[in-house]
Design an enzyme around this catalytic site. Sequence first.
Site, PDB file in Angstrom:
ATOM      1  N   TYR A 146      46.230  39.283  35.004  1.00 31.55           N
ATOM      2  CA  TYR A 146      46.384  38.007  35.696  1.00 31.55           C
ATOM      3  C   TYR A 146      45.044  37.288  35.707  1.00 31.55           C
ATOM      4  O   TYR A 146      44.037  37.839  36.158  1.00 31.55           O
ATOM      5  CB  TYR A 146      46.863  38.248  37.130  1.00 31.55           C
ATOM      6  N   ASP A 241      36.997  38.454  31.922  1.00 28.51           N
ATOM      7  CA  ASP A 241      37.341  37.975  33.260  1.00 28.51           C
ATOM      8  C   ASP A 241      36.810  39.008  34.252  1.00 28.51           C
ATOM      9  O   ASP A 241      37.437  40.033  34.498  1.00 28.51           O
ATOM     10  CB  ASP A 241      38.859  37.820  33.378  1.00 28.51           C
ATOM     11  N   LYS A 269      35.200  35.725  43.650  1.00 32.37           N
ATOM     12  CA  LYS A 269      35.193  36.740  44.693  1.00 32.37           C
ATOM     13  C   LYS A 269      33.797  37.031  45.229  1.00 32.37           C
ATOM     14  O   LYS A 269      33.292  36.306  46.077  1.00 32.37           O
ATOM     15  CB  LYS A 269      35.929  37.992  44.212  1.00 32.37           C
TER      16      LYS A 269
END
Length: 433
Positions: A146, A241, A269
Amino acid sequence: MARKTEISRQLQQRAEQMIPGGVNSPVRAFRSVGGDAPFILRGQGSHIFDADGNEYIDYVGSWGPLILGHAPSKVIEAIMDAACNGTSFGASTPSEADLAEIVLSAFPHMRKVRFVSSGTEATMSAIRLARAYTKRKYIVKFEGCYHGHADALLVKAGSGVATLGIPGSAGVLEEVSQFTLALPFNNVDALEHAFKKFKHQIACVIVEPVVGNMGCVPASGGYLAALRLITQRENSVLIFDEVMTGFRLAFGGAQELYGITPDLTTMGKIIGGGLPVGGYGGPAEIMDLVAPLGPVYQAGTLSGNPLAMAAGLTTLRYLRDNKQEIYPKLEKLSGQLADGVSAAAKDAGVPLCCNRVGSMLTWFFTPGPVTDWDSAEQCDTEAFGRFFRTMLENGIYLPPSQFEAAFLGTAHTEEDIQRTVEAAKQAFASMRA
């Protein structure tokens, strides 16, 4: 004592009147695990507290950003100091370059970085940049990975899409998704075949170097190196990613841990210290295509927000200055947790497979191994739901999905680990009853 849920249930019912499903991100709805989702009022260290007065040991950590735990004093002070000067200007501030400097120091391949407000923005922008740089249309992603909810990436995605059993998303046009090639993870032959079939047409390959969105699934030995060799040979951009793995698996992320250098890296994050942030970076040759220097447009009113920059800068400085102690400690505690729960499952005769890399881990309710989406999909999600609910009753807050990673932070203690393992023993015993 049974967990109280009345107030959280009332808050959920109220939210459902105004917010789709009562949540602003789907997995929070507890649809795949059942039971009442707690409404959280505050957090401190490794613990969170809900509206009903229940206390939990937290292994979600806001889905990864809170590597220093909840409300660390230095980060809170930095946010408050920044807020006293104003919350947003829509103009440049010195803290943007301060954060950029420390990010670039952690990722040697980067010469420039652009900050945005989410991981979705970061991956979307990196793919646009790769297409502009290569002048090609197709992109490769991997099943179960994702990378945010941009149209081109909601093809065989993991995370909440897998949890809810949605194959993609309504509203994503076939004219867009046709240029996304979703391949099985950890399968080099499939990637070679794609490059042969779409010769000189693939702009980039985007990958989570350690997958976190079908649960924690590491790359098999040599797989990341193969991605690097193939993309270099085919003049395609390799995008790591590292929204989850950046500054978590090592100060320099998964690429430091595995010794693999991508062309572009996306982040989020941890680099925001608990506030909304994202970023993408790489060599100047590619990054200078971004406006205002080049033709690739990307903008955002809150990009480089001073509060997020302050929180991220304080967090990264602390990680940098203490990395010799922090990462070994996280490795030790995470290993104790993974091994303790796995041993409890074995003793109870519950089929369980644990994947862990550093302070990311997932217990899959399957004999395993879990190496890709097809093997993750074999998990007994009903058994996971029973395990999750029992752990929650015993004060342990795990990700409410079989297909998400759990996270540890510096605030977790050996006592937390021991309590969690004991709760797991009770959970497995109840599952056999």
